[in-house]
Design a protein around this motif. Structure first.
Motif, PDB file in Angstrom:
ATOM      1  N   ALA A 232     -13.493 -24.301 -57.151  1.00 27.95           N
ATOM      2  CA  ALA A 232     -13.439 -23.584 -58.422  1.00 27.95           C
ATOM      3  C   ALA A 232     -13.963 -24.452 -59.556  1.00 27.95           C
ATOM      4  N   SER A 233     -14.557 -23.789 -60.525  1.00 27.88           N
ATOM      5  CA  SER A 233     -14.984 -24.473 -61.740  1.00 27.88           C
ATOM      6  C   SER A 233     -13.774 -24.645 -62.639  1.00 27.88           C
ATOM      7  N   VAL A 234     -13.833 -25.625 -63.523  1.00 28.38           N
ATOM      8  CA  VAL A 234     -12.764 -25.821 -64.510  1.00 28.38           C
ATOM      9  C   VAL A 234     -13.367 -25.624 -65.897  1.00 28.38           C
ATOM     10  N   VAL A 235     -12.495 -25.278 -66.841  1.00 30.57           N
ATOM     11  CA  VAL A 235     -12.946 -25.097 -68.217  1.00 30.57           C
ATOM     12  C   VAL A 235     -12.995 -26.467 -68.876  1.00 30.57           C
ATOM     13  N   LEU A 236     -14.145 -26.790 -69.418  1.00 28.88           N
ATOM     14  CA  LEU A 236     -14.334 -28.085 -70.090  1.00 28.88           C
ATOM     15  C   LEU A 236     -13.872 -27.995 -71.545  1.00 28.88           C
ATOM     16  N   ALA A 237     -13.815 -29.132 -72.225  1.00 34.49           N
ATOM     17  CA  ALA A 237     -13.327 -29.210 -73.607  1.00 34.49           C
ATOM     18  C   ALA A 237     -14.136 -28.330 -74.557  1.00 34.49           C
ATOM     19  N   ASP A 238     -15.440 -28.177 -74.310  1.00 36.22           N
ATOM     20  CA  ASP A 238     -16.272 -27.357 -75.203  1.00 36.22           C
ATOM     21  C   ASP A 238     -16.202 -25.869 -74.874  1.00 36.22           C
ATOM     22  N   GLY A 239     -15.364 -25.496 -73.883  1.00 34.35           N
ATOM     23  CA  GLY A 239     -15.187 -24.093 -73.507  1.00 34.35           C
ATOM     24  C   GLY A 239     -16.113 -23.624 -72.404  1.00 34.35           C
ATOM     25  N   SER A 240     -17.047 -24.462 -71.985  1.00 31.08           N
ATOM     26  CA  SER A 240     -17.955 -24.075 -70.902  1.00 31.08           C
ATOM     27  C   SER A 240     -17.298 -24.367 -69.549  1.00 31.08           C
ATOM     28  N   LEU A 241     -17.871 -23.780 -68.492  1.00 28.40           N
ATOM     29  CA  LEU A 241     -17.352 -24.009 -67.147  1.00 28.40           C
ATOM     30  C   LEU A 241     -18.087 -25.171 -66.490  1.00 28.40           C
ATOM     31  N   SER A 242     -17.354 -25.876 -65.634  1.00 25.26           N
ATOM     32  CA  SER A 242     -17.946 -27.023 -64.947  1.00 25.26           C
ATOM     33  C   SER A 242     -18.627 -26.588 -63.652  1.00 25.26           C
ATOM     34  N   CYS A 243     -19.396 -27.504 -63.099  1.00 28.05           N
ATOM     35  CA  CYS A 243     -20.006 -27.334 -61.785  1.00 28.05           C
ATOM     36  C   CYS A 243     -18.889 -27.350 -60.739  1.00 28.05           C
ATOM     37  N   VAL A 244     -19.048 -26.574 -59.667  1.00 33.89           N
ATOM     38  CA  VAL A 244     -18.017 -26.539 -58.628  1.00 33.89           C
ATOM     39  C   VAL A 244     -17.917 -27.861 -57.872  1.00 33.89           C
ATOM     40  N   LYS A 245     -18.992 -28.630 -57.859  1.00 36.21           N
ATOM     41  CA  LYS A 245     -18.976 -29.908 -57.148  1.00 36.21           C
ATOM     42  C   LYS A 245     -18.706 -31.098 -58.062  1.00 36.21           C
ATOM     43  N   HIS A 246     -19.066 -30.971 -59.329  1.00 35.46           N
ATOM     44  CA  HIS A 246     -18.865 -32.052 -60.303  1.00 35.46           C
ATOM     45  C   HIS A 246     -18.052 -31.491 -61.459  1.00 35.46           C
ATOM     46  N   THR A 247     -16.741 -31.644 -61.426  1.00 39.02           N
ATOM     47  CA  THR A 247     -15.860 -30.984 -62.391  1.00 39.02           C
ATOM     48  C   THR A 247     -15.964 -31.517 -63.816  1.00 39.02           C
ATOM     49  N   SER A 248     -16.705 -32.600 -64.036  1.00 35.89           N
ATOM     50  CA  SER A 248     -16.867 -33.096 -65.405  1.00 35.89           C
ATOM     51  C   SER A 248     -18.239 -32.749 -65.977  1.00 35.89           C
ATOM     52  N   VAL A 249     -19.075 -32.092 -65.187  1.00 35.48           N
ATOM     53  CA  VAL A 249     -20.432 -31.758 -65.614  1.00 35.48           C
ATOM     54  C   VAL A 249     -20.513 -30.249 -65.883  1.00 35.48           C
ATOM     55  N   PRO A 250     -21.084 -29.841 -67.038  1.00 35.50           N
ATOM     56  CA  PRO A 250     -21.195 -28.399 -67.329  1.00 35.50           C
ATOM     57  C   PRO A 250     -22.134 -27.695 -66.344  1.00 35.50           C
ATOM     58  N   ALA A 251     -21.761 -26.485 -65.971  1.00 40.57           N
ATOM     59  CA  ALA A 251     -22.589 -25.672 -65.078  1.00 40.57           C
ATOM     60  C   ALA A 251     -23.687 -25.004 -65.894  1.00 40.57           C
ATOM     61  N   VAL A 252     -24.884 -24.992 -65.371  1.00 40.27           N
ATOM     62  CA  VAL A 252     -26.000 -24.320 -66.042  1.00 40.27           C
ATOM     63  C   VAL A 252     -26.593 -23.215 -65.171  1.00 40.27           C
ATOM     64  N   TRP A 253     -26.113 -23.092 -63.921  1.00 39.32           N
ATOM     65  CA  TRP A 253     -26.586 -22.058 -63.001  1.00 39.32           C
ATOM     66  C   TRP A 253     -25.396 -21.321 -62.418  1.00 39.32           C
ATOM     67  N   GLN A 254     -25.590 -20.004 -62.148  1.00 40.97           N
ATOM     68  CA  GLN A 254     -24.561 -19.208 -61.479  1.00 40.97           C
ATOM     69  C   GLN A 254     -25.207 -18.425 -60.352  1.00 40.97           C
ATOM     70  N   CYS A 255     -24.555 -18.460 -59.187  1.00 46.15           N
ATOM     71  CA  CYS A 255     -25.062 -17.745 -58.013  1.00 46.15           C
ATOM     72  C   CYS A 255     -24.797 -16.251 -58.175  1.00 46.15           C
ATOM     73  N   THR A 256     -25.798 -15.425 -57.866  1.00 41.78           N
ATOM     74  CA  THR A 256     -25.624 -13.975 -57.949  1.00 41.78           C
ATOM     75  C   THR A 256     -24.899 -13.421 -56.726  1.00 41.78           C
ATOM     76  N   GLU A 257     -24.742 -14.241 -55.680  1.00 37.63           N
ATOM     77  CA  GLU A 257     -24.064 -13.801 -54.460  1.00 37.63           C
ATOM     78  C   GLU A 257     -22.579 -14.174 -54.464  1.00 37.63           C
ATOM     79  N   CYS A 258     -22.294 -15.485 -54.586  1.00 41.53           N
ATOM     80  CA  CYS A 258     -20.898 -15.945 -54.491  1.00 41.53           C
ATOM     81  C   CYS A 258     -20.296 -16.316 -55.850  1.00 41.53           C
ATOM     82  N   ASN A 259     -21.079 -16.209 -56.919  1.00 39.19           N
ATOM     83  CA  ASN A 259     -20.658 -16.513 -58.286  1.00 39.19           C
ATOM     84  C   ASN A 259     -20.308 -17.975 -58.521  1.00 39.19           C
ATOM     85  N   ALA A 260     -20.704 -18.857 -57.645  1.00 38.24           N
ATOM     86  CA  ALA A 260     -20.432 -20.286 -57.840  1.00 38.24           C
ATOM     87  C   ALA A 260     -21.206 -20.779 -59.052  1.00 38.24           C
ATOM     88  N   MET A 261     -20.565 -21.646 -59.818  1.00 44.41           N
ATOM     89  CA  MET A 261     -21.191 -22.246 -60.992  1.00 44.41           C
ATOM     90  C   MET A 261     -21.625 -23.655 -60.606  1.00 44.41           C
TER      91      MET A 261
END
Length: 195
Positions: free
Chosen positions: A111-140
């Motif tokens: 799961a992604s986590v909510v970062l301090a700036d309100g954005s969601l993190s990467c599912v593999k790197h919880t301190s890095v903001p996600a910039v892509w979202q999968c249209t199949e599994c919704n992974a960030m």
């Protein structure tokens, strides 16, 4: 599973469980199934087990092969049919194989986590903001995790590292930058405030 039940002849009653593919019957010991009966040739017939039937081919036997009383050189044996090799009768029994598929729980996606700036993190790197979202599994996922394919002609494709589905950019990060550049240009050129 298919087997032939020996119903008559000089040999005592027994059964022959057929294997997938070719099964040779005859009096010679190097057959897949040896039946010691004087009316059976050394290499009497060949049976090929399929999903719902058995193909039968007579191998030039002296006393012949028949299915349900009809002499054949090649034929198809179905469940309950009587196969006669020389003076020996065999009945085909076929049972359905029950295949059970175990219940397997689908793996839980990280799961992604909510970062301090309100954005969601990467599912593999919880301190890095996600910039892509999968249209199949919704992974960030972040830019480091995305799988990128550049095709001839300038086409770019982005794939999810979790399920290999198609990914799209999150939000309008790229559009905002382009829009702000366009607005700045217009404001500078037209010399009027743009909102």
């Amino acid at each position: 599973m298919a087997k032939l039940i020996l119903k008559s002849g000089a040999a005592p009653e027994r059964s022959f469980e057929l294997k997938w593919g070719f099964n040779r019957f005859g009096r010679a010991p190097d057959n897949d199934f040896q039946i010691e009966d004087p009316t059976i040739s050394a290499y009497h017939s060949e049976l090929t087990l399929g999903l719902e039937s058995v193909a039968v081919r007579d191998c030039g036997s002296t006393n012949g092969t028949s299915i349900n009383g009809k002499r054949i050189t090649e034929g198809v044996l179905l469940k309950g049919d009587v196969l006669r090799l020389g003076g020996v009768e065999l009945v085909l029994e076929m049972t359905e194989a029950n295949v059970s598929v175990p219940d397997i729980e689908a793996p839980k996606l990280p799961a992604s986590v909510v970062l301090a700036d309100g954005s969601l993190s990467c599912v593999k790197h919880t301190s890095v903001p996600a910039v892509w979202q999968c249209t199949e599994c919704n992974a960030m996922v972040c830019a480091q995790c995305i799988h990128h394919l550049h095709r001839p002609g300038g086409e770019h494709h982005y794939f999810c590292p979790v399920c290999s589905g198609h990914c799209e950019r999150v939000g309008a990060h790229g559009k905002r930058k382009k829009r702000s550049r366009v607005l700045a240009f217009l404001q500078k050129t037209l010399r009027m405030p743009v909102r």
